[in-house]
Design a protein around this motif. Structure first.
Motif, short mmCIF file in Angstrom:
data_model
loop_
_atom_site.label_atom_id
_atom_site.label_comp_id
_atom_site.label_asym_id
_atom_site.label_seq_id
_atom_site.Cartn_x
_atom_site.Cartn_y
_atom_site.Cartn_z
N SER A 1 0.82 -1.21 0.00
CA SER A 1 0.00 0.00 0.00
C SER A 1 0.85 1.27 0.00
O SER A 1 0.41 2.33 -0.46
N PHE A 2 2.07 1.18 0.52
CA PHE A 2 2.98 2.33 0.55
C PHE A 2 3.24 2.85 -0.86
O PHE A 2 3.39 4.06 -1.08
N PHE A 3 3.30 1.95 -1.84
CA PHE A 3 3.68 2.30 -3.20
C PHE A 3 2.48 2.64 -4.09
O PHE A 3 2.66 3.19 -5.17
N GLU A 4 1.28 2.35 -3.65
CA GLU A 4 0.10 2.51 -4.49
C GLU A 4 -0.48 3.92 -4.40
O GLU A 4 -1.66 4.12 -4.11
N ILE A 5 0.38 4.89 -4.66
CA ILE A 5 -0.01 6.30 -4.66
C ILE A 5 0.64 6.96 -5.87
O ILE A 5 1.50 6.39 -6.53
N ASP A 6 0.22 8.18 -6.17
CA ASP A 6 0.78 8.93 -7.29
C ASP A 6 2.30 8.97 -7.17
O ASP A 6 2.86 9.15 -6.08
N ALA A 7 3.00 8.80 -8.30
CA ALA A 7 4.46 8.81 -8.30
C ALA A 7 5.03 10.08 -7.70
O ALA A 7 6.08 10.06 -7.06
N LEU A 8 4.33 11.20 -7.87
CA LEU A 8 4.80 12.48 -7.35
C LEU A 8 4.73 12.50 -5.82
O LEU A 8 5.49 13.21 -5.17
N ASP A 9 3.81 11.74 -5.24
CA ASP A 9 3.72 11.62 -3.79
C ASP A 9 4.69 10.56 -3.26
O ASP A 9 5.26 10.70 -2.17
N LEU A 10 4.86 9.49 -4.03
CA LEU A 10 5.74 8.41 -3.61
C LEU A 10 7.20 8.83 -3.60
O LEU A 10 7.96 8.46 -2.69
N ALA A 11 7.61 9.60 -4.59
CA ALA A 11 9.03 9.94 -4.76
C ALA A 11 9.68 10.50 -3.49
O ALA A 11 10.67 9.96 -3.01
N PRO A 12 9.14 11.59 -2.89
CA PRO A 12 9.80 12.11 -1.69
C PRO A 12 9.72 11.16 -0.50
O PRO A 12 10.58 11.19 0.38
#
Length: 256
Positions: free
Chosen positions: A68-79
């Motif tokens: 679930s940590f990774f299943e978000i918008d790439a722009l939110d996941l990156a930082p």
């Protein structure tokens, strides 16, 4: 899934190297919580992003990140990936610099649609997408968001935590300076990965409590002149503030 006869050439600037990783994926030693079978490489959560030195201390125990940590918008996941750890065999690296590549992004490989080469980036969040750049460099990306969207985060730089001798041997450099791991091709080489690692899960089942990222820097992404003006100038590159383990150019990074 459909495949083109001749997948388009990905244009990303990278320095050439005379050495390329030849090793096959091997079993790793894993720690933390959740499903940790020996064949898995994992991303683990740090207590907080640390000022990079060599080596950086690995928190104990280190919790393997849930899907679930990774299943978000790439722009939110990156930082959020800054300060986390990548582990394979005796090598542990702390992520210090990343770039986000989103759905409908003219710099993202997903712009080509689903092909035999880009299929991994359309996979589930938390899986690896590894591609070969200029026939030399293995570039590790972490797939973001929901399956089928085509988004990922490129790991640009890391700091060494353990396995320094293995890292130096794979890189062909006997140094502890940032040049060892500041660049996406260098990270792939240090981990000894190949394109066969695409689709590889980097998570475990379950939920854990995660800290917020420490102070970060932001800036435009590197080597994407082929993209639209809007996406070339987008501030979708992220790095840990104060870390020396960041790739060039550094003068385009600034506090948010």
């Amino acid at each position: 899934m459909t495949a083109t006869k001749t997948p388009p050439r990905f244009k990303r600037k990278a320095r050439r190297s005379n050495k390329t990783p030849k090793t096959k994926p091997t079993a790793i030693k894993s720690e933390g919580i959740g499903d940790q079978t020996p064949s898995k490489a994992t991303a683990t959560a740090a207590a907080r992003p640390q000022r990079a030195t060599c080596p950086v201390a690995l928190p104990s125990p280190a919790a393997i990140l849930p899907r679930s940590f990774f299943e978000i918008d790439a722009l939110d996941l990156a930082p959020r990936l800054l300060g986390k750890f990548l582990r394979r065999d005796d090598v542990v690296l702390q992520i210090t610099e990343v770039e986000a590549y989103r759905t409908n992004d003219t710099a993202c490989h997903g712009r080509f649609g689903v092909t035999s080469r880009t299929a991994p980036v359309f996979g589930p969040g938390g899986h690896a997408y590894v591609y070969l750049c200029y026939g030399l460099h293995m570039m590790l990306n972490i797939v973001a968001d929901k399956e089928g969207l085509g988004a990922a985060v490129l790991v640009r730089s890391c700091a060494p935590v353990s396995g320094l001798e293995t890292i130096q041997e794979r890189r062909g450099q006997k140094t502890e300076k940032p040049v060892l791991l500041t660049g996406p091709g260098k990270v792939g080489q240090a981990l000894g990965i190949s394109t066969s690692w695409s689709h590889h899960p980097l998570y475990s089942p379950g939920k854990i409590s995660l800290p917020e990222p420490d102070k970060i820097l932001i800036g435009p992404r590197v080597g994407i002149e082929y993209a639209s003006a809007e996406h070339v100038s987008a501030l979708w590159r992220f790095a840990i503030a104060g870390s020396s383990w960041i790739s060039a150019p550094k003068n385009t990074l600034r506090p948010p």
